[in-house]
Write an enzyme that holds these catalytic residues in place. Sequence first.
Site, mmCIF file in Angstrom:
data_model
loop_
_atom_site.group_PDB
_atom_site.id
_atom_site.type_symbol
_atom_site.label_atom_id
_atom_site.label_comp_id
_atom_site.label_asym_id
_atom_site.label_seq_id
_atom_site.Cartn_x
_atom_site.Cartn_y
_atom_site.Cartn_z
ATOM 1 N N ASP A 120 0.840 -1.207 0.000
ATOM 2 C CA ASP A 120 0.000 0.000 0.000
ATOM 3 C C ASP A 120 0.876 1.259 0.000
ATOM 4 O OD1 ASP A 120 0.882 -0.118 2.602
ATOM 5 O OD2 ASP A 120 -1.098 0.051 3.529
ATOM 6 N N GLU B 33 9.460 -3.960 10.562
ATOM 7 C CA GLU B 33 9.838 -2.663 9.987
ATOM 8 C C GLU B 33 10.346 -1.727 11.081
ATOM 9 O OE1 GLU B 33 7.057 -0.868 7.270
ATOM 10 O OE2 GLU B 33 8.198 1.016 7.215
HETATM 11 O O1 KIV Z 1 3.599 -1.111 1.682
HETATM 12 C C1 KIV Z 1 4.790 -1.470 1.678
HETATM 13 O O2 KIV Z 1 5.555 -1.216 0.753
HETATM 14 C C2 KIV Z 1 5.273 -2.232 2.848
HETATM 15 C C3 KIV Z 1 6.733 -2.512 2.919
HETATM 16 C C4 KIV Z 1 7.458 -1.300 3.339
HETATM 17 C C5 KIV Z 1 7.040 -3.680 3.780
HETATM 18 O O3 KIV Z 1 4.508 -2.577 3.695
#
Ligand code: KIV
Length: 283
Positions: A47, A185
């Site tokens: 997202d 993260e």
């Molecule tokens: O939405 C995204 O790109 C993510 C990554 C940063 C793991 O959740």
Amino acid sequence: MSRKKITVIDLGAMKRRGKPITMLTAYDYTGGLLVDAAEIDVILIGDSLGMVVMGLDSTVPVTMEEMLHHCRAVARGAKYAHLVGDLPFLSYQADVVEAIRNAGRFLKEGNVDSVKLEGGAEMTATIRAIVNAGIPVMGHIGLTPQSISKLGGYRTQGRTAAGARRLVDDALALEDAGCYAIVLEAVPAPVAAAISQRLRIPTIGIGAGPQCDGQVLVFHDVLGLYDRIQPRFVKEYARLQEPIREAFTAFREDIINHRFPEDEHSFSMSAEELEAFHQSLDG
Ligand code: KIV
């Protein structure tokens, strides 16, 4: 050796064999093709597209329809990587039945192989229900961008002993609920290492140090295409903004200076047809 589609079983086996898992985001057909050609194991249709593709300030406004649209495009290009669709904010938090239905739409309409959702122990009932419906779930703890208002900004999580301990408990709860992998993260490296050692399922780190079982970065960050937010954990493997700007400027200058298109870019017709055409104009 012929290439095979990567499954959640393969990802678990990679952890057991100590083989690092590679993961990148992608958002469209061309991106899917390029990432797949680099033999990356997992493609996340994240997202994060709300920010790097749509120019929003956060991932919060992203909708199911937008996610499904981008998932379908990536799935047309990427044939081997395991494809993960990111459940957008409020598509799974309010109601477990709605969560199953939305997760199912990612597989039925988005053509991905599994879904990712954010949150710790509070999400276990939802994760169990989605997994019981036959849909593999990747968890995501630490900095969870959909909760940015609650977290008070994009900051590292688990920097206190109590916060770090909560992350370990969350990770164990997600594993117990049936997740096949977990994204960590913006978590201190020793905390991510402790989680990775305690889990049977793989951890995929982004800003979580080298001891995770895999690593993920955002497509635009790896290519140096997005500079509104530049977290410390990003490594740019190319700086494409400048060459792209140069190419567009060269295109513009060629047009205004009558250098493009040239003969090689133009279509011709036979001399007789051309002559007949000119006569038709004169007549
Ligand atoms: O939405 C995204 O790109 C993510 C990554 C940063 C793991 O959740």
